[in-house]
Design a protein around this motif. Sequence first.
Motif, PDB file in Angstrom:
ATOM      1  N   UNK A  23      -8.279  -4.313  -4.042  1.00 55.93           N
ATOM      2  CA  UNK A  23      -7.540  -5.289  -3.225  1.00 55.93           C
ATOM      3  C   UNK A  23      -7.223  -4.709  -1.842  1.00 55.93           C
ATOM      4  N   UNK A  24      -6.785  -3.446  -1.817  1.00 55.63           N
ATOM      5  CA  UNK A  24      -6.479  -2.810  -0.540  1.00 55.63           C
ATOM      6  C   UNK A  24      -7.711  -2.712   0.350  1.00 55.63           C
ATOM      7  N   UNK A  25      -8.848  -2.366  -0.234  1.00 57.13           N
ATOM      8  CA  UNK A  25     -10.090  -2.273   0.533  1.00 57.13           C
ATOM      9  C   UNK A  25     -10.499  -3.638   1.080  1.00 57.13           C
ATOM     10  N   UNK A  26     -10.332  -4.689   0.260  1.00 52.16           N
ATOM     11  CA  UNK A  26     -10.670  -6.042   0.700  1.00 52.16           C
ATOM     12  C   UNK A  26      -9.823  -6.451   1.898  1.00 52.16           C
ATOM     13  N   UNK A  27      -8.511  -6.258   1.788  1.00 52.35           N
ATOM     14  CA  UNK A  27      -7.628  -6.662   2.882  1.00 52.35           C
ATOM     15  C   UNK A  27      -7.843  -5.819   4.131  1.00 52.35           C
ATOM     16  N   UNK A  28      -8.224  -4.564   3.961  1.00 51.01           N
ATOM     17  CA  UNK A  28      -8.498  -3.719   5.124  1.00 51.01           C
ATOM     18  C   UNK A  28      -9.656  -4.290   5.942  1.00 51.01           C
ATOM     19  N   UNK A  29     -10.734  -4.670   5.258  1.00 50.83           N
ATOM     20  CA  UNK A  29     -11.874  -5.256   5.957  1.00 50.83           C
ATOM     21  C   UNK A  29     -11.557  -6.665   6.457  1.00 50.83           C
ATOM     22  N   UNK A  30     -10.782  -7.410   5.650  1.00 51.58           N
ATOM     23  CA  UNK A  30     -10.442  -8.781   6.037  1.00 51.58           C
ATOM     24  C   UNK A  30      -9.640  -8.805   7.330  1.00 51.58           C
ATOM     25  N   UNK A  31      -8.559  -8.026   7.385  1.00 45.33           N
ATOM     26  CA  UNK A  31      -7.726  -8.024   8.582  1.00 45.33           C
ATOM     27  C   UNK A  31      -8.460  -7.404   9.764  1.00 45.33           C
ATOM     28  N   UNK A  32      -9.282  -6.399   9.508  1.00 47.09           N
ATOM     29  CA  UNK A  32     -10.067  -5.818  10.597  1.00 47.09           C
ATOM     30  C   UNK A  32     -11.008  -6.836  11.221  1.00 47.09           C
ATOM     31  N   UNK A  86       0.822  -1.209   0.000  1.00 49.49           N
ATOM     32  CA  UNK A  86       0.000   0.000   0.000  1.00 49.49           C
ATOM     33  C   UNK A  86       0.855   1.258   0.000  1.00 49.49           C
ATOM     34  N   UNK A  87       1.952   1.217   0.758  1.00 51.09           N
ATOM     35  CA  UNK A  87       2.872   2.366   0.772  1.00 51.09           C
ATOM     36  C   UNK A  87       3.502   2.556  -0.605  1.00 51.09           C
ATOM     37  N   UNK A  88       3.872   1.453  -1.248  1.00 49.25           N
ATOM     38  CA  UNK A  88       4.415   1.531  -2.600  1.00 49.25           C
ATOM     39  C   UNK A  88       3.396   2.125  -3.563  1.00 49.25           C
ATOM     40  N   UNK A  89       2.139   1.733  -3.405  1.00 46.96           N
ATOM     41  CA  UNK A  89       1.063   2.244  -4.269  1.00 46.96           C
ATOM     42  C   UNK A  89       0.869   3.749  -4.047  1.00 46.96           C
ATOM     43  N   UNK A  90       0.903   4.163  -2.771  1.00 50.11           N
ATOM     44  CA  UNK A  90       0.793   5.611  -2.497  1.00 50.11           C
ATOM     45  C   UNK A  90       1.988   6.367  -3.070  1.00 50.11           C
ATOM     46  N   UNK A  91       3.139   5.724  -3.077  1.00 40.74           N
ATOM     47  CA  UNK A  91       4.317   6.363  -3.666  1.00 40.74           C
ATOM     48  C   UNK A  91       4.148   6.582  -5.160  1.00 40.74           C
ATOM     49  N   UNK A  92       3.509   5.607  -5.851  1.00 40.19           N
ATOM     50  CA  UNK A  92       3.230   5.782  -7.275  1.00 40.19           C
ATOM     51  C   UNK A  92       2.266   6.942  -7.509  1.00 40.19           C
ATOM     52  N   UNK A  93       1.269   7.072  -6.627  1.00 38.20           N
ATOM     53  CA  UNK A  93       0.323   8.194  -6.750  1.00 38.20           C
ATOM     54  C   UNK A  93       1.028   9.526  -6.582  1.00 38.20           C
ATOM     55  N   UNK A  94       1.864   9.628  -5.540  1.00 36.01           N
ATOM     56  CA  UNK A  94       2.583  10.874  -5.286  1.00 36.01           C
ATOM     57  C   UNK A  94       3.575  11.181  -6.402  1.00 36.01           C
TER      58      UNK A  94
END
Length: 313
Positions: A270-279, A226-234
């Motif tokens: 995928x990020x949204x899925x894992x956020x709910x999954x781990x929560x 997720x951090x890598x993905x945010x880095x691509x956005x920035x």
Amino acid sequence: ANDDMIMVNDKERSIRTHTKKMKLLFDAADEDGSGRLDSEEFMEIINDPTVIKWLGAMGFEAAHFNAGDVFELLAGGKEDISAEELVRGVSRLKGPATSLNLSLIQRDHNTTRGIVKELGRTMKAISENLGVSLAEEFSDMIEKIEAAELEAESEHEEDLEPVQESRRISERIFDGPLEEEDPEALARMNAVQQFQHKLLKIVNGFWFEIGFAALIMLNICIMAAQIEYRGLENGHLLYTLSMNSTEPMKYSYQRFSEDSKTVWPAADDVNLFFEYFFGAVFSVELVMKLLALSWRFFKEVFNILDFVIVGVW
């Protein structure tokens, strides 16, 4: 000088740890809350195999001795002991004495006692043959030796008999039953307590801990992605700014010319899925531990940290 200070600090830390563990043991064994341990309460400690192993790991091999003798050494002739006396006594008695050392001492003691006993009998026989009465002090000494011999034989026979084990002290120290289960204790439990007991076995189980450790590691990997993905956005945002800027930029952002969603098309889903999954998974873990441990859950710092993190999520 630094080495000396390290040794001093290690010794002080060892003393603090020993004191803390002994006071924990004292609080668990002090059933009547009087602030002192009598011989019966101390017997509960000696009859608990888990506590004996715990003490043995700290260098206090109480399993090799008679419980009454150990208590007498700790109490110094008194009927009960305080927490401070237990700390000092165990610290004084624990050490690296081996079974060989103890066997040699016991052999010498038995030999000396046999010689004194035989000497007493010989003196008594000589006095009877000569028609002379022995001194009262000498007669008392012979009687005490014979009484001690009978008592030692009686204790030896008692040691051969199986001791009724009790795990009440270890359950108080370690927050629950360990190792083998007591069928009678399970039979006395109501439905809620049986459910809590089964749940406790699950949350304290090896595979439960390993499974959630693996999930934590997976969560870390997802967070790194997720951090890598945010880095691509920035990076793409900086590329857009550099293309629209009239002044030359210090750095080039040509490799971020494509949008992050183009590079990783399904990343948001995928990020949204894992956020709910781990929560959800960590919430289930938290609820299971709360049900199994009840108020003891909050005695562990990491449990409190998990509670706060899941609560914030």
